[in-house]
Scaffold this motif. Structure first.
Motif, mmCIF file in Angstrom:
data_model
loop_
_atom_site.group_PDB
_atom_site.id
_atom_site.type_symbol
_atom_site.label_atom_id
_atom_site.label_comp_id
_atom_site.label_asym_id
_atom_site.label_seq_id
_atom_site.Cartn_x
_atom_site.Cartn_y
_atom_site.Cartn_z
ATOM 1 N N ASP A 71 -56.547 1.603 -43.086
ATOM 2 C CA ASP A 71 -55.422 0.785 -43.538
ATOM 3 C C ASP A 71 -54.081 1.422 -43.174
ATOM 4 N N LEU A 72 -54.016 2.739 -43.180
ATOM 5 C CA LEU A 72 -52.792 3.431 -42.783
ATOM 6 C C LEU A 72 -52.476 3.151 -41.311
ATOM 7 N N VAL A 73 -53.481 3.243 -40.472
ATOM 8 C CA VAL A 73 -53.291 2.962 -39.045
ATOM 9 C C VAL A 73 -52.843 1.517 -38.862
ATOM 10 N N LYS A 74 -53.511 0.585 -39.543
ATOM 11 C CA LYS A 74 -53.140 -0.836 -39.446
ATOM 12 C C LYS A 74 -51.693 -1.064 -39.866
ATOM 13 N N GLN A 75 -51.320 -0.472 -40.980
ATOM 14 C CA GLN A 75 -49.964 -0.630 -41.520
ATOM 15 C C GLN A 75 -48.926 -0.137 -40.515
ATOM 16 N N LEU A 76 -49.146 1.047 -39.965
ATOM 17 C CA LEU A 76 -48.175 1.607 -39.023
ATOM 18 C C LEU A 76 -48.120 0.789 -37.731
ATOM 19 N N LEU A 77 -49.279 0.350 -37.241
ATOM 20 C CA LEU A 77 -49.299 -0.491 -36.039
ATOM 21 C C LEU A 77 -48.552 -1.806 -36.272
ATOM 22 N N GLU A 78 -48.752 -2.404 -37.425
ATOM 23 C CA GLU A 78 -48.060 -3.651 -37.740
ATOM 24 C C GLU A 78 -46.547 -3.451 -37.755
ATOM 25 N N GLN A 79 -46.102 -2.325 -38.308
ATOM 26 C CA GLN A 79 -44.668 -2.041 -38.350
ATOM 27 C C GLN A 79 -44.096 -1.879 -36.942
ATOM 28 N N ILE A 80 -44.830 -1.203 -36.083
ATOM 29 C CA ILE A 80 -44.381 -1.022 -34.706
ATOM 30 C C ILE A 80 -44.354 -2.356 -33.973
ATOM 31 N N SER A 126 -45.731 6.951 -51.311
ATOM 32 C CA SER A 126 -46.906 6.436 -52.022
ATOM 33 C C SER A 126 -47.796 5.603 -51.097
ATOM 34 N N THR A 127 -47.191 4.902 -50.157
ATOM 35 C CA THR A 127 -47.965 4.111 -49.191
ATOM 36 C C THR A 127 -48.735 5.034 -48.260
ATOM 37 N N LEU A 128 -48.055 6.040 -47.730
ATOM 38 C CA LEU A 128 -48.701 6.965 -46.799
ATOM 39 C C LEU A 128 -49.857 7.717 -47.449
ATOM 40 N N LEU A 129 -49.701 8.045 -48.710
ATOM 41 C CA LEU A 129 -50.736 8.808 -49.411
ATOM 42 C C LEU A 129 -51.813 7.914 -50.023
ATOM 43 N N GLY A 130 -51.474 6.653 -50.292
ATOM 44 C CA GLY A 130 -52.388 5.785 -51.015
ATOM 45 C C GLY A 130 -53.375 4.996 -50.166
ATOM 46 N N ASN A 173 -49.131 -4.231 -25.619
ATOM 47 C CA ASN A 173 -50.272 -4.823 -24.933
ATOM 48 C C ASN A 173 -51.544 -4.196 -25.522
ATOM 49 N N PRO A 174 -52.706 -4.770 -25.269
ATOM 50 C CA PRO A 174 -53.944 -4.263 -25.870
ATOM 51 C C PRO A 174 -54.209 -2.779 -25.575
ATOM 52 N N GLN A 175 -53.895 -2.345 -24.372
ATOM 53 C CA GLN A 175 -54.098 -0.941 -24.021
ATOM 54 C C GLN A 175 -53.196 -0.040 -24.851
ATOM 55 N N GLU A 176 -51.935 -0.418 -25.009
ATOM 56 C CA GLU A 176 -51.000 0.364 -25.827
ATOM 57 C C GLU A 176 -51.465 0.388 -27.278
ATOM 58 N N THR A 177 -51.924 -0.751 -27.770
ATOM 59 C CA THR A 177 -52.401 -0.821 -29.149
ATOM 60 C C THR A 177 -53.584 0.108 -29.364
ATOM 61 N N ASN A 178 -54.551 0.082 -28.470
ATOM 62 C CA ASN A 178 -55.728 0.945 -28.595
ATOM 63 C C ASN A 178 -55.362 2.427 -28.508
ATOM 64 N N THR A 179 -54.496 2.756 -27.557
ATOM 65 C CA THR A 179 -54.094 4.149 -27.381
ATOM 66 C C THR A 179 -53.312 4.636 -28.594
ATOM 67 N N LEU A 180 -52.378 3.816 -29.059
ATOM 68 C CA LEU A 180 -51.574 4.200 -30.218
ATOM 69 C C LEU A 180 -52.434 4.290 -31.474
ATOM 70 N N SER A 181 -53.381 3.391 -31.621
ATOM 71 C CA SER A 181 -54.292 3.431 -32.761
ATOM 72 C C SER A 181 -55.073 4.749 -32.785
ATOM 73 N N ALA A 182 -55.597 5.139 -31.644
ATOM 74 C CA ALA A 182 -56.335 6.407 -31.562
ATOM 75 C C ALA A 182 -55.420 7.588 -31.861
#
Length: 78
Positions: free
Chosen positions: A33-42, A24-28, A49-58
């Motif tokens: 917000d999905l990208v933010k949620q997954l990044l926060e979990q990681i 329900s989270t993945l679909l909702g 580091n900022p470069q990893e965050t930007n690359t992973l976000s993309a």
């Protein structure tokens, strides 16, 4: 434009988190917000580091349809 690779350990961690996250989270959530949620979990498990965050976000942004397809498939298989 320079591209950066993503550590394979972080990728495995991401897809493990996707599998563990409620369907329900993945679909909702919207894409942002999905990208933010997954990044926060990681980042709870490993500081990025900022470069990893930007690359992973993309990367996550590029995979939102796949993530939602996997979540949808879970609903069908339940």
């Amino acid at each position: 434009m320079k591209t950066y690779s993503i550590n394979s350990k972080i990728l495995r961690q991401l897809w493990s988190i996707v599998e563990e996250t409620q369907t329900s989270t993945l679909l909702g959530l919207n894409d942002t917000d999905l990208v933010k949620q997954l990044l926060e979990q990681i980042e709870k498990q490993k500081a990025l580091n900022p470069q990893e965050t930007n690359t992973l976000s993309a990367y996550i942004h590029s995979k939102t349809l796949l993530i939602r397809d996997l979540a949808q498939a879970r609903l069908v298989n339940c």
